[in-house]
Design a protein around this motif. Sequence first.
Motif, PDB file in Angstrom:
ATOM      1  N   GLU A 104       1.288  16.910  39.188  1.00 42.89           N
ATOM      2  CA  GLU A 104       1.493  18.348  39.029  1.00 42.89           C
ATOM      3  C   GLU A 104       2.784  18.632  38.261  1.00 42.89           C
ATOM      4  OE1 GLU A 104       1.303  20.195  42.870  1.00 42.89           O
ATOM      5  OE2 GLU A 104      -0.905  20.140  42.887  1.00 42.89           O
ATOM      6  N   ILE A 105       2.674  19.511  37.270  1.00 44.47           N
ATOM      7  CA  ILE A 105       3.846  19.919  36.504  1.00 44.47           C
ATOM      8  C   ILE A 105       4.620  20.930  37.350  1.00 44.47           C
ATOM      9  CG2 ILE A 105       4.651  21.057  34.399  1.00 44.47           C
ATOM     10  CD1 ILE A 105       2.099  20.026  33.030  1.00 44.47           C
ATOM     11  N   LEU A 106       5.828  20.570  37.720  1.00 47.30           N
ATOM     12  CA  LEU A 106       6.646  21.397  38.598  1.00 47.30           C
ATOM     13  C   LEU A 106       7.503  22.382  37.818  1.00 47.30           C
ATOM     14  CD1 LEU A 106       7.902  18.522  40.935  1.00 47.30           C
ATOM     15  CD2 LEU A 106       5.872  19.974  41.243  1.00 47.30           C
ATOM     16  N   ALA A 107       7.902  21.996  36.618  1.00 45.16           N
ATOM     17  CA  ALA A 107       8.740  22.857  35.778  1.00 45.16           C
ATOM     18  C   ALA A 107       8.615  22.400  34.338  1.00 45.16           C
ATOM     19  CB  ALA A 107      10.204  22.820  36.219  1.00 45.16           C
ATOM     20  N   ALA A 108       8.704  23.336  33.433  1.00 43.67           N
ATOM     21  CA  ALA A 108       8.785  23.047  31.999  1.00 43.67           C
ATOM     22  C   ALA A 108       9.651  24.155  31.419  1.00 43.67           C
ATOM     23  CB  ALA A 108       7.411  23.012  31.355  1.00 43.67           C
ATOM     24  N   ALA A 109      10.922  23.862  31.295  1.00 44.45           N
ATOM     25  CA  ALA A 109      11.892  24.901  30.951  1.00 44.45           C
ATOM     26  C   ALA A 109      12.633  24.538  29.676  1.00 44.45           C
ATOM     27  CB  ALA A 109      12.893  25.091  32.099  1.00 44.45           C
ATOM     28  N   GLN A 110      13.127  25.555  28.998  1.00 45.64           N
ATOM     29  CA  GLN A 110      13.992  25.347  27.843  1.00 45.64           C
ATOM     30  C   GLN A 110      14.898  26.559  27.689  1.00 45.64           C
ATOM     31  OE1 GLN A 110      10.635  24.675  25.110  1.00 45.64           O
ATOM     32  NE2 GLN A 110      11.258  26.513  24.006  1.00 45.64           N
ATOM     33  N   ASN A 111      16.008  26.364  26.991  1.00 47.02           N
ATOM     34  CA  ASN A 111      16.964  27.463  26.847  1.00 47.02           C
ATOM     35  C   ASN A 111      16.655  28.297  25.615  1.00 47.02           C
ATOM     36  OD1 ASN A 111      17.832  25.806  24.777  1.00 47.02           O
ATOM     37  ND2 ASN A 111      19.840  25.387  25.657  1.00 47.02           N
ATOM     38  N   ALA A 112      17.466  29.337  25.412  1.00 49.32           N
ATOM     39  CA  ALA A 112      17.204  30.281  24.317  1.00 49.32           C
ATOM     40  C   ALA A 112      17.271  29.599  22.959  1.00 49.32           C
ATOM     41  CB  ALA A 112      18.202  31.434  24.388  1.00 49.32           C
ATOM     42  N   ALA A 113      18.195  28.653  22.800  1.00 53.69           N
ATOM     43  CA  ALA A 113      18.305  27.953  21.515  1.00 53.69           C
ATOM     44  C   ALA A 113      17.041  27.157  21.221  1.00 53.69           C
ATOM     45  CB  ALA A 113      19.528  27.041  21.525  1.00 53.69           C
ATOM     46  N   ALA A 114      16.446  26.559  22.243  1.00 58.48           N
ATOM     47  CA  ALA A 114      15.200  25.808  22.057  1.00 58.48           C
ATOM     48  C   ALA A 114      14.036  26.732  21.744  1.00 58.48           C
ATOM     49  CB  ALA A 114      14.899  24.974  23.303  1.00 58.48           C
ATOM     50  N   ASP A 115      14.048  27.927  22.341  1.00 58.09           N
ATOM     51  CA  ASP A 115      12.971  28.886  22.081  1.00 58.09           C
ATOM     52  C   ASP A 115      12.835  29.174  20.595  1.00 58.09           C
ATOM     53  OD1 ASP A 115      12.262  29.122  24.720  1.00 58.09           O
ATOM     54  OD2 ASP A 115      13.441  30.936  25.075  1.00 58.09           O
ATOM     55  N   GLN A 116      13.950  29.146  19.874  1.00 54.44           N
ATOM     56  CA  GLN A 116      13.905  29.423  18.446  1.00 54.44           C
ATOM     57  C   GLN A 116      13.201  28.319  17.662  1.00 54.44           C
ATOM     58  OE1 GLN A 116      14.943  32.455  17.273  1.00 54.44           O
ATOM     59  NE2 GLN A 116      15.145  32.789  19.488  1.00 54.44           N
ATOM     60  N   LEU A 117      13.029  27.160  18.274  1.00 51.41           N
ATOM     61  CA  LEU A 117      12.386  26.023  17.608  1.00 51.41           C
ATOM     62  C   LEU A 117      10.933  25.857  18.005  1.00 51.41           C
ATOM     63  CD1 LEU A 117      15.279  23.413  18.020  1.00 51.41           C
ATOM     64  CD2 LEU A 117      14.832  24.916  16.069  1.00 51.41           C
ATOM     65  N   GLY A 118      10.451  26.659  18.936  1.00 51.72           N
ATOM     66  CA  GLY A 118       9.079  26.527  19.414  1.00 51.72           C
ATOM     67  C   GLY A 118       9.038  25.921  20.806  1.00 51.72           C
ATOM     68  N   ASP A 119       7.910  25.295  21.123  1.00 51.38           N
ATOM     69  CA  ASP A 119       7.714  24.724  22.459  1.00 51.38           C
ATOM     70  C   ASP A 119       8.330  23.329  22.499  1.00 51.38           C
ATOM     71  OD1 ASP A 119       6.930  23.991  24.949  1.00 51.38           O
ATOM     72  OD2 ASP A 119       4.841  24.583  24.718  1.00 51.38           O
ATOM     73  N   VAL A 120       9.638  23.273  22.684  1.00 50.96           N
ATOM     74  CA  VAL A 120      10.362  22.002  22.697  1.00 50.96           C
ATOM     75  C   VAL A 120       9.976  21.172  23.912  1.00 50.96           C
ATOM     76  CG1 VAL A 120      12.653  20.937  22.843  1.00 50.96           C
ATOM     77  CG2 VAL A 120      12.281  22.925  21.356  1.00 50.96           C
ATOM     78  N   ALA A 121       9.878  21.797  25.072  1.00 51.29           N
ATOM     79  CA  ALA A 121       9.632  21.065  26.317  1.00 51.29           C
ATOM     80  C   ALA A 121       8.324  20.292  26.290  1.00 51.29           C
ATOM     81  CB  ALA A 121       9.650  22.027  27.510  1.00 51.29           C
ATOM     82  N   LEU A 122       7.272  20.906  25.790  1.00 55.63           N
ATOM     83  CA  LEU A 122       5.945  20.310  25.883  1.00 55.63           C
ATOM     84  C   LEU A 122       5.451  19.678  24.588  1.00 55.63           C
ATOM     85  CD1 LEU A 122       4.156  23.067  27.995  1.00 55.63           C
ATOM     86  CD2 LEU A 122       5.170  20.937  28.805  1.00 55.63           C
ATOM     87  N   GLN A 123       6.047  20.027  23.449  1.00 54.06           N
ATOM     88  CA  GLN A 123       5.462  19.571  22.189  1.00 54.06           C
ATOM     89  C   GLN A 123       6.435  18.940  21.193  1.00 54.06           C
ATOM     90  OE1 GLN A 123       2.685  22.329  20.313  1.00 54.06           O
ATOM     91  NE2 GLN A 123       2.624  23.546  22.169  1.00 54.06           N
ATOM     92  N   LYS A 124       7.726  19.142  21.346  1.00 55.79           N
ATOM     93  CA  LYS A 124       8.679  18.652  20.347  1.00 55.79           C
ATOM     94  C   LYS A 124       8.895  17.152  20.492  1.00 55.79           C
ATOM     95  CE  LYS A 124      11.689  19.387  17.024  1.00 55.79           C
ATOM     96  NZ  LYS A 124      11.264  19.857  15.694  1.00 55.79           N
TER      97      LYS A 124
END
Length: 621
Positions: free
Chosen positions: A357-377
């Motif tokens: 089970e995926i418990l968390a997939a988080a990223q900060n505002a700077a990462a948001d500007q690059l797309g889905d860093v947590a799951l796809q980068k």
Amino acid sequence: MSKKGWRRGVLVTGGVLTVGVVVAGISVLWPSDKKGPPPSAAATSTAEQGVTAESAARQFLTAFANGDARTAASLTDAPDTAEAALRDTREALRPASVLTSVTSVSVKDAAASATAGYSVTWQLGGERTWAYEGSMEVVRTDRWRVRWAPGVVHPKLAANQKLALRVDQIGPAVVDPAGQPLLAWDVGVAVLLDRRQATNLDDVVTKLSTAISPVDAKVTKQSIVDGLATVMSGQPYEVATLPEAEYQRIKPQIYNLPGVSFQSRSALRGVDPELRSYLMGSMHKALEGKDAGSRGWRVVAVDDASGGETVLHQQEGKATTPITATLRSEIQKAAQRALAAQPKAAALVAIAPSSGEILAAAQNAAADQLGDVALQKRVPPGSTFKMVTASAVLQNGLATPDTPLPCPGTTRVGARTLPNENRFDLGTVPLRTAFAASCNTTFAELAAKLPADALPTAAAQLGLVADYDVPGITTLAGSVPTSPEDAQRVEDAIGQGRVETSPFGMAVAAATVAAGRNVSPVLLRGRRTSVSGAIAPPPATALPALRGMMREVVTSGTAKELAGIAGLHGKTGTAEYQDDGRSHGWFVGFRGDVAFAVLVMDGGSSKPAVRIAGDFLNAVG
């Protein structure tokens, strides 16, 4: 020309909203847009404009259907009052389409007045349709005009009343395992862009992205450009669907942009503002239109003075059973808080080894500007990849955790010289010590002795190169090519070659090491993840040794500042991605039933990632 040959209204043709006029059996269609009048309202021939009461009523209804309040109001005897009321009506209901027609005309005084019957059908988004009939007075002043009254919009609308759409709240659409609501269906405002109508497309796209990106991080200038390329010419592209409050806040910045229009649209909304994240956005995008049930709704007339409401039309709704997501609210919040202070783009993914089970997939505002860093980068994993290399070394019998091996400051493999960080030299040490200290030279020399397919095989055993179709989100794990050449295999072995992984992929690998079996990540309970591509059972004999080596990283190695966190196993990584030495920082590991991966892009070293992991783990207890 017979007056019965005219018919105006809004049609949907090939998915494109159009306003149509049928003249003597010939159908003429043009795009609907809120900004300007269609040719029928602005360019009807002089011989026919205003000649009869019927043609005046039809022209008014055409402009009304098209959302062209200015043209419709100009065809009344009170243009200013009518325009304000028509704009209010359109804004209140935000229809996907409107169909109007004149149903009858009764002439009272051939020279002065007539009554025109009409029908109106509003499509208010989803399956909400509202249809009714009414009548309007048409009078002769300088020419035939509609006599303005609220009843022109709806026969039961009185003076000092306005229309409003009310949509009932239903239970949450998605909850976490504790039953805490995560997403709920709501009525939002779809922002649509028709590139043909945008006089300066680049300027419009820039202004839209600037206004919307603070509200929806997925919307960037590039995402709009890419989205426009996916729709056929003449079809509007849905830039975003915004919550009503957010739409009202940025409305002054976007409402009058050419080519931009708006519709009411059902959408999933995050319930807890603190959980606003890229993951939540990805999840609601994947679930949009599914399991929504039906919501009760009604159109009401609101009294300006008292605020009282008179129901003009209503329909009962039906709720559905919410979907349970594996995301834990408290763990997701802990991840987001741990990342928030990091100025560089950073992401954290946490998975339960016992269940996937995926418990968390988080990223900060700077990462948001690059797309889905947590799951796809996917980026070079650096020394975190030594988990894979160590597994390959153990399986191929090149060493055990206690085998003494050289750890010089530099080593040469073929034409390539590889250094340790700051060229540290440990002399001869057990493999476990070289792993804990992240000794590049030790693992480079071992990698040169591995078979060409050893690294991709070991990576497949840890789930790093499989394709996971996880309902609710899109993920990318990793890429580990075969390395027949020693020099390339050495680079790959320390995570600096052609190997690339995402935080999601490294979290899966850490969870697999912890569980001792393949872990299939899942986000929505009851919806199975399909796995394809390279995957194999993890090596049962090698994993206990690998876990011990990861524990030593924390107790006496490169992550020893976290030694106070009981039971923590991990591996640090610094991955150069530029010739000038710029590098990403990683820390992956597990404690109890929480496996995780932290990436800080351009972090310079693993230290920022280690600190984030410490803050996260201390918060979740």
